[in-house]
Design an enzyme around this catalytic site. Sequence first.
Site, PDB file in Angstrom:
ATOM      1  CB  VAL A  38      19.627 -22.707   9.420  1.00 17.72           C
ATOM      2  CG1 VAL A  38      20.290 -21.250   9.396  1.00 17.72           C
ATOM      3  CG2 VAL A  38      20.611 -24.025   9.790  1.00 17.72           C
TER       4      VAL A  38
ATOM      5  CG  LEU B  42      17.551 -30.258  13.530  1.00 20.75           C
ATOM      6  CD1 LEU B  42      16.807 -31.561  14.008  1.00 20.75           C
ATOM      7  CD2 LEU B  42      18.609 -29.876  14.327  1.00 20.75           C
ATOM      8  CG  HIS B  43      17.980 -26.555   7.145  1.00 25.50           C
ATOM      9  ND1 HIS B  43      17.221 -27.227   6.263  1.00 25.50           N
ATOM     10  CD2 HIS B  43      17.273 -25.753   7.951  1.00 25.50           C
ATOM     11  CE1 HIS B  43      16.040 -26.854   6.659  1.00 25.50           C
ATOM     12  NE2 HIS B  43      15.945 -25.772   7.563  1.00 25.50           N
ATOM     13  CB  ALA B  44      23.562 -28.830   5.186  1.00 21.33           C
TER      14      ALA B  44
END
Length: 91
Positions: free
Chosen positions: A12, A14-16
Amino acid sequence: MASTTVTVGSTVGLHARPATVIADAAAEYDDEILLELVDAEDDDIEPADAASSLMIMALGAEHGDTITITSDNAEAVEKIAALVAKNLDEE
């Protein structure tokens, strides 16, 4: 100054979740650790403080993008680089 370049391994980007894991690891060091998106389409994107999950997410790095990690602490660069390259979504 230590520096290395790695490819984002998280599916995904470098998301949450990946950003939080990286920021928590970076917070263990007293030295500043910077993440910079290589070949960013937007030249206005500033390097991100690796201890800030919000700044990491603001880079907009996606799976397969290239990130340069820089710090005065070579150990910190190595640890953060390993996390950026890892698929943190599998854990």
